[in-house]
Structure formats: C-alpha cells, structure tokens
Design an enzyme around this catalytic site. Structure first.
Site, short mmCIF file in Angstrom:
data_model
loop_
_atom_site.label_atom_id
_atom_site.label_comp_id
_atom_site.label_asym_id
_atom_site.label_seq_id
_atom_site.Cartn_x
_atom_site.Cartn_y
_atom_site.Cartn_z
N HIS A 440 0.24 -1.33 0.36
CA HIS A 440 -0.04 -0.32 -0.14
C HIS A 440 0.70 1.22 0.03
O HIS A 440 0.60 1.81 -0.87
CB HIS A 440 -1.29 -0.09 1.20
CG HIS A 440 -1.45 1.29 1.91
ND1 HIS A 440 -2.81 1.40 1.71
CD2 HIS A 440 -1.06 2.54 2.38
CE1 HIS A 440 -3.24 2.51 1.96
NE2 HIS A 440 -2.08 3.29 2.41
N GLU A 441 2.17 1.54 0.37
CA GLU A 441 2.92 2.43 0.94
C GLU A 441 4.09 3.43 -0.09
O GLU A 441 3.67 3.52 -0.50
CB GLU A 441 3.65 3.00 2.28
CG GLU A 441 2.57 2.21 3.46
CD GLU A 441 1.50 3.52 4.31
OE1 GLU A 441 1.91 4.67 3.21
OE2 GLU A 441 1.11 3.93 4.60
N HIS A 445 1.01 4.36 -3.13
CA HIS A 445 1.26 5.92 -2.29
C HIS A 445 1.83 6.55 -3.71
O HIS A 445 2.56 7.48 -4.00
CB HIS A 445 1.12 6.71 -1.37
CG HIS A 445 0.30 6.70 -0.62
ND1 HIS A 445 -1.28 6.65 -0.55
CD2 HIS A 445 -0.39 5.68 0.83
CE1 HIS A 445 -2.11 6.88 -0.30
NE2 HIS A 445 -1.82 6.39 1.50
N GLU A 499 -6.28 7.10 -0.32
CA GLU A 499 -6.52 5.58 0.00
C GLU A 499 -6.99 4.15 -0.57
O GLU A 499 -6.48 3.19 -0.62
CB GLU A 499 -7.17 5.51 1.11
CG GLU A 499 -6.69 6.56 2.36
CD GLU A 499 -4.86 5.86 2.40
OE1 GLU A 499 -4.55 5.49 2.89
OE2 GLU A 499 -4.34 7.60 2.71
#
Length: 693
Positions: A440-441, A445, A499
């Site tokens: 995810h990070e 992003h 998100e």
C-alpha cells in the site's frame, strides 16, 4: 458511549537504548515539539476538547495518580471510576472526544452525577471550574460525528460557519485562496457576523506571528456576500513552544540536512508560509536513512469534511536496521513491480502515459515509534502529501514496527470467519496484513502520474494527440489545469479515493512471487504464498463489512477514509464476481459469516480488483472528478441489506484500540526513557507526565 479500550504498549526501550547519547538528545528534543502540538490537534477536533484534556490531567494531579484514593473520597463505585478512566484513555489516545478512526463522538459511560462527585472530591477549584465549562458538551449528543456544520455534525475547522451557507462560504474562501496562492493545510475558516448582520470570513492561518488582518475581499454593500480576511496567529502559543524546542534540537542534529529542515520548519511555523514548509519537506526527503526519523507539521487532511485542511501531527521514530534492510530490498524491485500494474503496457522500457517514466526507489524504513501525536497511530505512512514534491524530489515510506505488533495480536472481525477457519485466519492474518500495508505504502502511494498543464500552454503530454483512456478507448478529455491540485479537484473525496487506490494496489500485487519471496513466503515455507493470498482476500471481505461501523445512516456520511475505501472494494467484488464470496446473515442471532471460494481468488478476484483499480487510477491521473464521483458514490451507497450487516457489525464491534506511549526525560545531560503499563491508568499517567502546556 465510550467503550472499554484494548490498550497496547508501544514499547520502544530496546531501540532507544541502541542510540548514542547525542541521538537520544535529538530524539528527546524532537519529541517535545511533537507532543507540544497536542492542543492544536484538540482545538481542531472540538471546542470543548482542550477543556476535557485539562479536566483529565487536573483530576490526575489532584490525587497524584492515586485513583483508588480519589474514588474512596468521592464514594463512587469502583466500576464507575473505571468507566471514567476508560473514557480518559480513549480521549487521550484519540486526542479528542471523537474517535480518530470513524470520527464518531463518544461520551463518558459514567453518569454525569457520579463524575461530578469525583470532581468535588478532587477539592480543586480549577478542576471544578473546568467541569462546569465542559460537562454539557462532554455529554451532549448531537453532534454525533465530525462533518460539515449541521444539526448532527460539527467541524472545528469551520467555527461559526452556518449549515445553510457553508458550501458557498467555503467555495468563496477557496477561490480567493487559490487566487492569492494561499495553501489551505494550516488554516481554519471562521465566520462571524457584526451586530448589523454583515458577515465576514476570516481565514485563520497557523503562525507564531500575530499580524494585522489582511483584507482579501471587501464585501460589496449592494450584493450579498462576506468580507474575506487573512488572519495570522492561530495556534500561536503552541507554535511558540514548538519553535523553542526545535532550537534545542538544532544543537543535536546528525547532519546539515536535519539542521536545514528544522530552520525551514521554524520559518514556516513563525510566518504561516507553507512554501517554507514545503521546502522543509524537500529537505526531509533528502535526509535518507536517519537513525532518528521525524515528522512535524500540518500533515493529513482526513478529518476536514472538505479534505483540504490538515491535522497537526508530530512523530519521532527510531530506525530498525534489520527490518529496514528487507524493505529496501523490496524497494529495489520497484521498477520491475510497477510494470505489473494494469495501466502499464507490456512494452519494454515504456511505462505508458499514466505512470512515471522511471520508478525511483523511495527511502523505505522500519522504525519504532517513540512519539506519535495524532488522532490515529497508523501502522505505516507515505509522505510528503504534496504531489509536486513527490514527483520532483521523491518521498519516504515508513513502517512503524512497534505499532505493527498490536496488529499481530489482534484478529479484528474474527466472528465473521467460519468457525472451522478461525485458527488458520488468526495464524495467517498478520502475515497478509503486513505485506498489504507495505505494498500500500510503496506502490500504492508511490505510483502514478498526473497529466497536467503545468503552466499556461505547457503540458507534460501532447494535448493535440492525447493518450487513449485504457477502459473506454477514447482519447482523454480532462487533465489538471495550471495551479490545480489533486485535493483541490477531488475535494472531500480525495483522501478516501487515494486510500482506496493504494489499498487496491497492495491487494492486486499480493500474489506476486518476487514480493512474497522477499518476506520469506515461498512454497517451502511454513506459511506459503497461497496462504497469504487467501487470507488477504478473506480480509478484504471482513474489512469491507467492518467499514460500515463508520457510516452514519442519519447523515449518510462516511466518517473514515479507509473504512469507505474498504467498503467500496468489497462492494465492487460482490457485484463483479458474484460467486467469489458468500455472506450468511442471521439478524436474530447477530451472526454474519463470510466464506470465500478459494479456487476463484486468482481466477476472478485479481482481475476484478484490476478493473476497479484501473478505473480509479485513470480518474485520478486525468482529473476526471465528475466521472469518479459518480463511480465511487455508487459503490459506497449503503442499501437496506448493508444496513442489516451494519447492525450486526456494530453489535459485535471490536474494542477501540488505545496506545500507552513512552516519554523521555532529561536528567542532567542524559536522556532517560519511561514506558507505561498497558492499562487505562497507564495511558492517563503518560499524558499527565508529558507536560503539555
């Protein structure tokens, strides 16, 4: 009603002891400004939050932390005193009287009359005065949640703003701020009316300097409207303390970059100029792999109903060298991994128009959190949030390993797993969750490219031959105009969309063999790749249903960006792959069980995630807020069936998560660390000893 929390200790002692004396001093003096932002955060939550904070700390001080003695003096039942301490721990850990995750208001479970007896027994006039000033708001509901000003909602980012004119006022202020190049992150919007009925809108900007108000728009005496002014000096007391402690931290920096960053932060906090803050962010990105990592400033816009104004945040972390090495190993695979995302064409050395030409491996580190002053202690972060900095200078990914420990000890939503699978789910859950957060990070992003007109007439693509939309096949017709930003274009949807897209990237890549091998999940390992993948898809269903906790059917609003994202993903999977999940719902028994067809996970589940991810990604890259809003709001509409699920989820919700965080103290030239019991009393003591003024 405030619930009994599940308290975890964010242990950091072993990591702290590995620091040199100078590094300990730097960590100490950076933790002080982090905690000094507490009152800013409280002021951003609700008008009563600072008073409640003082009441809790005042009661602790009145009995010197001997709650049992105070209970005996007040003649309240032990159970009632524990109810107050549970409320106090929830309040302090969430940094306000609204849950950081979900934004719902919580009130003390101890009756007001009983708490009044506790206050009286404290015997301090200051405590009694605080009680009288906050008791009404402390117990009052509505407001029931944070949101735009209204009968059931409130936002301390917009004091004085009226429900009927809020949207128009906010739009007027936003237009003026864009014209004047005033960034919104460190502002609030205050509306007031003179006795004549004339209205004014003050853009309150956080700064140490309390300058004279600057009139940006003079009200037209003929037409309706408000005078708009820029007013400095918001949060000036707290910013003065922050700048003071940063002066002391300057003496103990590890390198010139840290000194430069601190001076730029001080410049921003003194003046309110966010260009100086952005310079500090650029410098922060350059400071790679520090032993003591820090974050300070107005960072995350999750709690602003418009999604643009940011909560103050202060973080100090201590590097975990071993785990950081593994994360950097993954980051080095980035150029290959990014090519496996659905918008990247399968042509060598070409990432296509919707992805950066070169994936620059970010500074990816694992740290132990020493101080985390925020309404939510996240397991991982990816900063800066400014996309121009991310594309020009890069970004950092940080995983908080001691926060991750709490996740390893929880199996949230376990009641939704079929009984025969529960032990396996508990065993595998953290492994899948950890990899998901990391992906995810770094790739969620860290991926993507905005198509934009950077300045009038200059584009980062060919507007005469625009790329085709990979879903429709039609040339794109929207992009970011000069001065437009992602948050400005997508407004209140920007945080949940960001998100959601990042969560989708992590889930989409979870089966990648190269990635799983980095973490030791191979066919010969005790936990094999297919175990991680299956658990993650089961977790997608559980988290999708748990997200309904943070939906308010009265206001039809979502209270947390991640919760809405999780529900959107699961709703898409239910629609797009009807045979993948089965939900057994028994309202009478308050039973909700999810089962997953294992063979279909990669056959149907992964392609389905890819379709949703591709849609959201192209909406984001091309500034298509109109198409995105219709798509996303349709996915996150809660129907009658989902309200039945919500009722069961609420009836069996997990206890709120609360953290007992450490403090540092200066003894001569030596810094000592104190950790606290993982109890409500330990949480209260930690805050009482934090010396927040």
């Amino acid at each position: 009603m405030s619930a009994t929390p599940q308290v975890f200790q964010l242990s950091v002692a072993s990591a702290f002891q590995r620091l040199s004396p100078q590094q300990k001093l730097y960590a100490h003096y950076m933790a002080k400004p982090a905690w000094s932002g507490t009152r800013i955060i409280l002021r951003q939550v609700s008008p009563e939050a600072n008073g409640i904070f003082d009441l809790i700390v005042g009661l602790y001080q009145s009995c010197d932390g001997d709650w049992d003695a105070l209970g005996r003096r007040s003649h309240v039942a032990d159970g009632d005193l524990e109810l107050f301490l549970d409320y106090a721990a929830n309040f302090l850990s969430n940094m306000g009287n609204y849950y950081g995750s979900g934004d719902q208001k919580f009130v003390p479970a101890i009756p007001a009359a009983e708490l009044a007896r506790v206050v009286a027994a404290a015997g301090a006039s200051s405590v009694a005065g605080l009680w009288e000033s906050v008791r009404g708001a402390m117990y009052q509901a509505p407001p029931v949640t944070l949101g735009p000003p209204g009968p059931l909602t409130q936002s301390a980012y917009y004091p004085g703003c009226e429900p009927e004119s809020f949207e128009a006022d906010a739009a007027s202020a936003a237009s003026v701020m864009e014209d004047q190049a005033i960034l919104p992150e460190n502002t609030r919007l205050y509306k007031q009316r003179a006795s004549s009925g004339e209205a004014s809108l003050d853009i309150l900007r956080a700064s140490l300097q309390d300058s004279e108000p600057v009139c940006l728009v003079e009200r037209d005496p003929v037409e309706s409207g408000a005078t708009i002014r820029l007013v400095g000096g918001d949060h000036k007391h707290e910013l003065a303390r922050i700048v003071h402690f940063l002066d002391q931290a300057l003496v103990h920096v590890a390198n010139p970059l840290q000194a430069k960053m601190i001076r730029q932060l001080q410049d921003s906090f003194r003046t309110g100029n966010l260009d100086a803050y952005k310079d500090a962010q650029r410098t922060w990105v350059e400071d790679r792999a520090p032993s003591v990592e820090t974050v300070l400033g107005f960072v995350e816009p999750y709690r602003d109903p418009l999604g643009v104004r940011a909560e103050f945040e202060g973080i100090v972390g201590i590097a975990d060298a071993g785990e950081t090495q593994r994360l950097r190993q993954l980051a080095q695979l980035g150029a290959r991994i990014i090519r496996r995302l659905p918008w990247v064409p399968g042509v060598a050395a070409d990432n296509g128009p919707f992805e950066k030409e070169v994936f620059e491996a970010p500074d990816f580190s694992s740290v132990h959190s020493l101080a985390y002053a925020s309404s939510i202690v996240f397991p991982g972060i990816n900063l800066p949030n400014y996309n121009d900095i991310r594309q020009e200078s890069g970004y950092k990914n940080i995983i908080f390993s001691n926060r991750m420990v709490a996740e390893s000890q929880r199996a949230r939503g376990i009641h939704m797993v079929a009984e025969a699978e529960r032990d396996t789910f508990r065993t595998h859950r953290f492994h899948a969750y950890y990899v998901w957060v990391v992906l995810h990070e770094i790739f969620g992003h860290g991926s993507g490219r905005f198509l934009m007109e950077t300045v009038p007439g200059r584009f980062n693509f060919d507007p005469k031959n625009p790329p085709s939309h990979p879903v429709t096949g039609v040339p794109i017709a929207t992009w970011y105009r000069p001065g437009q930003t992602w948050t400005g274009v997508f407004g209140s949807l920007s945080t949940t969309l960001d998100e959601c897209r990042a969560e989708l990237v992590g889930a989409y890549l979870i089966d990648d063999e190269d990635i799983l091998a980095v973490f030791g999940y191979t066919p010969s390992a005790p936990i094999q790749p297919e175990d991680v993948v299956y658990n993650l898809y089961l977790q997608l269903g559980i988290d999708g249903l748990r997200g309904l906790e943070n939906y308010d059917p009265d206001t039809k609003k979502w209270g947390q960006a991640h919760s809405r994202a999780h529900y959107a993903i699961f709703r898409h999977l239910l629609r797009d792959t009807p045979a993948l999940y089965t939900i057994a719902c028994d309202p009478e028994r308050k039973s909700l069980t999810i089962t997953l067809d294992r063979p279909r996970v990669l056959q149907e589940g992964k392609p389905s995630l890819g379709r949703m991810l591709l849609n959201l990604h192209i909406f984001r890259c091309t500034a298509d807020s109109t198409g995105c809003k219709a798509y996303y709001e349709d996915l996150t509409r809660v129907d009658e069936e989902a309200l039945q699920w919500r009722a069961i989820v609420l009836a069996r919700r997990d206890p709120p998560l609360t953290f007992a965080q450490a403090n540092t103290f200066l003894e001569g030239e030596m810094v000592t660390l104190r950790e606290y019991d993982a109890t409500a009393r330990g949480v209260v003591r930690s805050w009482a000893e934090r010396e927040v003024h």
